[in-house]
Design an enzyme around this catalytic site. Structure first.
Site, PDB file in Angstrom:
ATOM      1  N   HIS A 187      50.849  23.584 -58.372  1.00 41.34           N
ATOM      2  CA  HIS A 187      52.073  23.214 -59.099  1.00 41.34           C
ATOM      3  C   HIS A 187      52.831  24.414 -59.671  1.00 41.34           C
ATOM      4  CE1 HIS A 187      54.177  20.449 -62.173  1.00 41.34           C
ATOM      5  NE2 HIS A 187      54.455  19.949 -60.991  1.00 41.34           N
ATOM      6  N   LYS A 194      55.334  27.542 -60.020  1.00 42.98           N
ATOM      7  CA  LYS A 194      56.663  27.871 -59.494  1.00 42.98           C
ATOM      8  C   LYS A 194      56.978  29.258 -60.013  1.00 42.98           C
ATOM      9  CE  LYS A 194      56.908  23.419 -61.428  1.00 42.98           C
ATOM     10  NZ  LYS A 194      56.331  22.753 -60.307  1.00 42.98           N
ATOM     11  N   ASP A 224      58.595  43.074 -56.768  1.00 45.39           N
ATOM     12  CA  ASP A 224      58.213  44.495 -56.815  1.00 45.39           C
ATOM     13  C   ASP A 224      57.012  44.760 -57.727  1.00 45.39           C
ATOM     14  OD1 ASP A 224      60.274  45.048 -55.059  1.00 45.39           O
ATOM     15  OD2 ASP A 224      61.668  45.690 -56.612  1.00 45.39           O
TER      16      ASP A 224
END
Ligand SMILES: [Zn+2]
Ligand SMILES: [Zn+2]
Lengths: 175, 175
Positions: A119, A121, A126
């Site tokens: 779940h 996100k 970099d």
């Protein structure tokens, strides 16, 4: 004295504006689409931070169907940025998912298995900029939902997410 | 010189351990339940931060069905902590939602209307500690999903969320 640490919060739903100029920064902007132009929005800020990647992008995302975000990842890939995408195994086969598109373009994609949902996100740009929050990378989330994203350089926050990405990546299967 | 800013990241799924001692801190721990005791987990850390509230708790949450988290909010309420809960209107009527339980206990609850989803999952403790991430306050999210939470005192991150809570709160209806 070190520069002040970046700590930015973006809220959604975002206003809708044209983002063509973010993809074609070299040419003067002369788009004739009906959307508002030269308007900074939460979504354009998100795209800017993402497109700032110069060496690597690690993306760990439950749902990814947003076409502009997919275009941004493909643009980074064609610029030579090293990209790894870790997706939820179940969600990545849903209609409209961009995971298959990224894979076909030659981007390294893995599907997480073994939990009810992967779940997360979040993205790490970099190896030093963390983008994380409630926002899935879908059009509904961006344009219709009440959502948040934090964008930070703070090492105490970034480093645990780098470690978490690595942990999940080695556990997951190239698919 | 100011104390170092708290920046903590918790990952889920959490191990399962007994959290009785967090609710009954004054008595020596002598629980006979079958769960492991005296084990610090991501979930027990989350509960601790939440239970540290001494004056206020603003909670803005898409899905809230976790019984231990509900118990924590009720415990704070009975201690006199000022609590405001902003929930997604649609989700709050789903079976197992704790929103109705909180309302019945006299906690000030509002339902957000007008967006597809109010997808935030954040809490602000005492106007200075932000708890936010991908984790909904459900049992599945805590015990089964791969999830994250950030816990921070950083004003650049906390203040936008306080403002966002206030904006949504005045828009929403007491229900
Ligand atoms: Zn345009
Ligand atoms: Zn016990």
């Amino acid at each position: 004295r070190p520069a002040r640490t970046l700590n930015e919060v973006l809220f959604f739903p975002s206003e809708v504006s044209c983002v063509e100029n973010l993809f074609k920064a070299s040419s003067p902007h002369s788009c004739h689409c009906p959307l508002p132009h030269r308007v900074e929005t939460s979504f354009s800020r998100l795209l800017c931070h993402l497109l700032s990647a110069s060496s690597s992008l690690d993306l760990c995302i439950f749902a990814f169907s947003n076409l502009d975000l997919s275009r941004a990842v493909l643009a980074l890939h064609s610029r030579g940025v090293t990209i790894r995408v870790l997706a939820d195994q179940d969600y990545s086969v849903i209609t409209g998912s961009q995971i298959g598109v990224l894979r076909k373009a030659g981007i390294c994609v893995r599907g997480h298995v073994g939990s009810v949902h992967m779940h997360h996100k979040f993205a790490v740009v970099d190896g030093r900029l963390l983008i994380t929050g409630s926002l899935n990378w879908t059009l509904t989330a961006v344009q219709n939902n009440v959502e948040n994203i934090i964008i930070t350089h703070e090492p105490d926050l970034v480093l645990p997410f780098i470690k978490e990405f690595q942990r999940l990546w080695v556990q997951s299967e190239p698919d």
